[in-house]
Design a protein around this motif. Structure first.
Motif, PDB file in Angstrom:
ATOM      1  N   ARG A  39       1.043  -1.278   0.086  1.00 38.90           N
ATOM      2  CA  ARG A  39       0.024   0.014   0.210  1.00 38.90           C
ATOM      3  C   ARG A  39       0.691   1.300   0.064  1.00 38.90           C
ATOM      4  O   ARG A  39       2.166   1.365   0.443  1.00 38.90           O
ATOM      5  N   ALA A  40       0.213   2.160  -0.788  1.00 40.72           N
ATOM      6  CA  ALA A  40       1.093   3.641  -0.590  1.00 40.72           C
ATOM      7  C   ALA A  40       0.483   4.341   0.567  1.00 40.72           C
ATOM      8  O   ALA A  40      -0.654   4.670   1.014  1.00 40.72           O
ATOM      9  N   PHE A  41       1.584   4.925   1.010  1.00 40.02           N
ATOM     10  CA  PHE A  41       1.282   6.078   2.328  1.00 40.02           C
ATOM     11  C   PHE A  41       1.832   7.277   1.923  1.00 40.02           C
ATOM     12  O   PHE A  41       3.008   7.537   1.378  1.00 40.02           O
ATOM     13  N   ARG A  42       1.416   8.481   2.304  1.00 40.75           N
ATOM     14  CA  ARG A  42       1.900   9.809   2.202  1.00 40.75           C
ATOM     15  C   ARG A  42       2.735   9.936   3.543  1.00 40.75           C
ATOM     16  O   ARG A  42       2.152   9.821   4.616  1.00 40.75           O
ATOM     17  N   VAL A  43       3.901  10.283   3.176  1.00 37.59           N
ATOM     18  CA  VAL A  43       4.699  10.915   4.500  1.00 37.59           C
ATOM     19  C   VAL A  43       4.394  12.357   4.789  1.00 37.59           C
ATOM     20  O   VAL A  43       4.701  13.177   3.952  1.00 37.59           O
ATOM     21  N   VAL A  44       3.502  12.744   5.724  1.00 34.33           N
ATOM     22  CA  VAL A  44       3.274  14.031   6.259  1.00 34.33           C
ATOM     23  C   VAL A  44       4.207  14.791   7.026  1.00 34.33           C
ATOM     24  O   VAL A  44       4.255  15.844   7.293  1.00 34.33           O
ATOM     25  N   ASP A  45       5.101  14.076   7.778  1.00 41.60           N
ATOM     26  CA  ASP A  45       6.139  14.515   8.405  1.00 41.60           C
ATOM     27  C   ASP A  45       7.405  13.744   8.909  1.00 41.60           C
ATOM     28  O   ASP A  45       7.077  12.584   8.863  1.00 41.60           O
ATOM     29  N   VAL A  46       8.565  14.375   8.791  1.00 40.87           N
ATOM     30  CA  VAL A  46       9.870  13.617   9.192  1.00 40.87           C
ATOM     31  C   VAL A  46      10.459  14.244  10.564  1.00 40.87           C
ATOM     32  O   VAL A  46      10.637  15.655  10.415  1.00 40.87           O
ATOM     33  N   ILE A  47      10.476  13.469  11.677  1.00 42.89           N
ATOM     34  CA  ILE A  47      10.824  14.181  12.913  1.00 42.89           C
ATOM     35  C   ILE A  47      12.445  13.710  12.932  1.00 42.89           C
ATOM     36  O   ILE A  47      12.456  12.465  13.320  1.00 42.89           O
ATOM     37  N   ASP A  48      13.330  14.625  13.276  1.00 46.16           N
ATOM     38  CA  ASP A  48      14.576  14.093  13.679  1.00 46.16           C
ATOM     39  C   ASP A  48      14.472  13.910  15.414  1.00 46.16           C
ATOM     40  O   ASP A  48      14.431  14.644  16.281  1.00 46.16           O
ATOM     41  N   GLU A  49      14.509  12.530  15.687  1.00 47.78           N
ATOM     42  CA  GLU A  49      14.756  12.311  17.229  1.00 47.78           C
ATOM     43  C   GLU A  49      16.044  12.531  17.819  1.00 47.78           C
ATOM     44  O   GLU A  49      16.194  12.923  18.947  1.00 47.78           O
ATOM     45  N   THR A  50      16.947  12.022  17.059  1.00 48.40           N
ATOM     46  CA  THR A  50      18.632  12.023  17.501  1.00 48.40           C
ATOM     47  C   THR A  50      19.121  12.323  16.205  1.00 48.40           C
ATOM     48  O   THR A  50      18.691  12.474  15.144  1.00 48.40           O
ATOM     49  N   PRO A  51      20.400  12.568  16.240  1.00 47.52           N
ATOM     50  CA  PRO A  51      21.326  12.786  15.141  1.00 47.52           C
ATOM     51  C   PRO A  51      21.207  11.591  14.045  1.00 47.52           C
ATOM     52  O   PRO A  51      21.558  11.721  12.948  1.00 47.52           O
ATOM     53  N   THR A  52      20.815  10.316  14.464  1.00 50.64           N
ATOM     54  CA  THR A  52      20.739   8.998  13.769  1.00 50.64           C
ATOM     55  C   THR A  52      19.388   8.553  13.672  1.00 50.64           C
ATOM     56  O   THR A  52      19.510   7.356  12.831  1.00 50.64           O
ATOM     57  N   VAL A  53      18.490   8.906  14.439  1.00 54.27           N
ATOM     58  CA  VAL A  53      17.244   8.440  14.073  1.00 54.27           C
ATOM     59  C   VAL A  53      16.064   9.332  13.852  1.00 54.27           C
ATOM     60  O   VAL A  53      16.075  10.552  14.333  1.00 54.27           O
ATOM     61  N   ARG A  54      15.121   8.915  12.904  1.00 57.22           N
ATOM     62  CA  ARG A  54      14.280   9.858  12.468  1.00 57.22           C
ATOM     63  C   ARG A  54      12.928   9.061  12.790  1.00 57.22           C
ATOM     64  O   ARG A  54      12.761   7.782  12.533  1.00 57.22           O
ATOM     65  N   THR A  55      11.582   9.644  12.844  1.00 55.06           N
ATOM     66  CA  THR A  55      10.189   9.046  12.635  1.00 55.06           C
ATOM     67  C   THR A  55       9.647   9.848  11.658  1.00 55.06           C
ATOM     68  O   THR A  55       9.584  10.836  11.189  1.00 55.06           O
ATOM     69  N   PHE A  56       8.948   8.853  10.859  1.00 50.45           N
ATOM     70  CA  PHE A  56       8.107   9.186   9.407  1.00 50.45           C
ATOM     71  C   PHE A  56       6.689   8.939   9.812  1.00 50.45           C
ATOM     72  O   PHE A  56       6.298   7.974  10.210  1.00 50.45           O
ATOM     73  N   VAL A  57       5.921  10.084   9.954  1.00 50.90           N
ATOM     74  CA  VAL A  57       4.368   9.990  10.154  1.00 50.90           C
ATOM     75  C   VAL A  57       3.769   9.831   8.778  1.00 50.90           C
ATOM     76  O   VAL A  57       4.056  10.510   7.808  1.00 50.90           O
ATOM     77  N   LEU A  58       2.848   8.822   8.748  1.00 53.42           N
ATOM     78  CA  LEU A  58       2.238   8.338   7.448  1.00 53.42           C
ATOM     79  C   LEU A  58       0.774   8.942   7.483  1.00 53.42           C
ATOM     80  O   LEU A  58       0.182   9.051   8.575  1.00 53.42           O
ATOM     81  N   ALA A  59       0.323   9.104   6.387  1.00 55.42           N
ATOM     82  CA  ALA A  59      -0.917   9.278   5.951  1.00 55.42           C
ATOM     83  C   ALA A  59      -1.503   8.696   4.741  1.00 55.42           C
ATOM     84  O   ALA A  59      -0.760   8.082   4.158  1.00 55.42           O
ATOM     85  N   ALA A  60      -2.754   8.660   4.423  1.00 59.93           N
ATOM     86  CA  ALA A  60      -3.263   8.142   3.405  1.00 59.93           C
ATOM     87  C   ALA A  60      -2.776   8.978   1.955  1.00 59.93           C
ATOM     88  O   ALA A  60      -2.214  10.148   2.272  1.00 59.93           O
TER      89      ALA A  60
END
Length: 375
Positions: A39-60
């Motif tokens: 399935r395809a998801f839209r990445v609506v936000d990319v959050i830098d948690e640490t210098p090497t860790v990122r969170t990718f927030v997904l939507a329709a």
């Protein structure tokens, strides 16, 4: 009639052996199961948690809320095309399905991680990302009537599924307590620091977080050193604990699990999440054909030399589940009734699952004839 039979026989022997990617009907091998579509998801936000860790927030894809059912602690198998190859990797949800927040996965960039480097270096807010349906058994169902103490032990980015579990427990079980122990190399590598602090402020009597740093700064008031089994037992002390969930580097998880079992904690109360991708580097792959018998349907399938159980089953049209196809997610787990298989290691099977006869079809090879439950 004779001409029809002759034509069928010629087709039987002339048709080449199918590959794992067989997607069209075959007179010899049957109609294959359609692959589970990504399935395809839209990445609506990319959050830098640490210098090497990122969170990718997904939507329709249209930016709205995605119709995505998942359980706390589960993961998505992300599917990306890189340099002409399709790659799959499992990444845990760091969000909770109970809070109303958009689903999110959290990824640590590793120097040799083909997919993690791609996600960090190429994927931005607004991009589309493909993924298979959620899978994973490192989870629990919150029970509003429960009154229990759950301890979560995280090493590094292993906090990701535990973040999902912690939020879900605090929202779904108002009578339960959660203790979270987090081990990191240094203070700047602490993941979800602000989110965890907010959870503590919202439930000070039910949620405790303790950090342990390998290289603590001056004046550090938390735990120090590796978060191994001895450190975990000392941190929890003699508090009664109903369930343990552990996720992090393999040595840490092994140490914690061994310490808990030695202390008399029942094996069924210690849950470990292993994202280990199997390799053929140090194994013997059987060099003979074998027959796979699926007890559910009574079908008999020939597995060729070098062909996994999953490849053989799919090529013959048997509806076998799968997701990452690398031994890391457990979606392809089946139970063998007879026979012997060899599996690529490491993989995510637990010792209890192995003892019960379970194998991962994506990285298992039949070493002689094998009977498989179901299907």
């Amino acid at each position: 009639m004779t001409q029809t039979v002759a034509s069928f026989v010629r087709g039987w022997f002339r048709e080449p052996l199918p590959t794992f990617e067989l997607r069209s009907p075959s007179a010899r091998w049957g109609t294959p199961r359609a692959a589970v579509p990504a399935r395809a998801f839209r990445v609506v936000d990319v959050i830098d948690e640490t210098p090497t860790v990122r969170t990718f927030v997904l939507a329709a894809p249209d930016g709205g809320a995605p119709a995505l059912a998942y359980r706390p602690g589960q993961h998505l198998t992300v599917v990306v095309d890189i340099d002409g190859r399709t790659e799959r990797r499992c990444y845990s949800f760091s969000s909770s399905p109970l809070t109303g927040a958009r689903p999110a996965i959290t990824v640590r960039r590793t120097p040799d991680g083909v997919v993690s480097r791609h996600l960090h270096d190429r994927v931005r807010a607004g991009d589309l990302l493909k993924a298979l349906p959620p899978t994973g058994e490192f989870t629990l169902e919150p029970d509003s009537s429960a009154r229990r103490h759950v301890v979560l032990v995280a090493g590094g980015v292993g906090i990701t599924p535990l973040m999902s579990l912690a939020e879900s427990l605090l929202v779904g079980e108002r009578g339960s307590r959660v203790t979270l122990l987090c081990g990191h190399r240094s203070a700047d590598e602490i993941v979800f620091h602000e989110r965890l602090a907010a959870l503590q402020r919202g439930a000070p009597d039910r949620f405790v977080v303790q950090y342990s740093l390998d290289a603590p700064p001056a004046g550090w008031a938390g735990l120090e050193g590796p978060l191994d089994g001895a450190a975990v037992r000392a941190a929890v002390g003699d508090q009664p604990v109903d369930e343990w969930f552990v996720c992090g580097p393999e040595p840490m998880m092994d140490s914690v699990r061994e310490a808990l079992l030695t202390a008399g904690v029942p094996d069924g109360r210690v849950h470990v999440e292993r994202f280990s991708y199997a390799s053929t580097a140090a194994m013997r792959i059987p060099e003979r054909e074998a027959t796979l018998r699926f007890a559910g349907s009574g079908r008999h399938v020939v597995a060729r030399p070098g062909q996994t159980l999953l490849e053989a089953g799919l090529a013959a049209g048997v509806a076998l589940p799968s997701s990452c196809t690398m031994g890391g997610c457990g979606a392809c787990k089946v139970r063998t009734l007879e026979g012997r298989v060899v599996m690529r290691e490491p993989n995510c099977l637990t010792d209890a699952e192995r003892a019960a006869g379970y194998v991962l079809t994506c990285c298992a090879y039949a070493d002689g004839d094998v009977a498989i439950a179901g299907h």
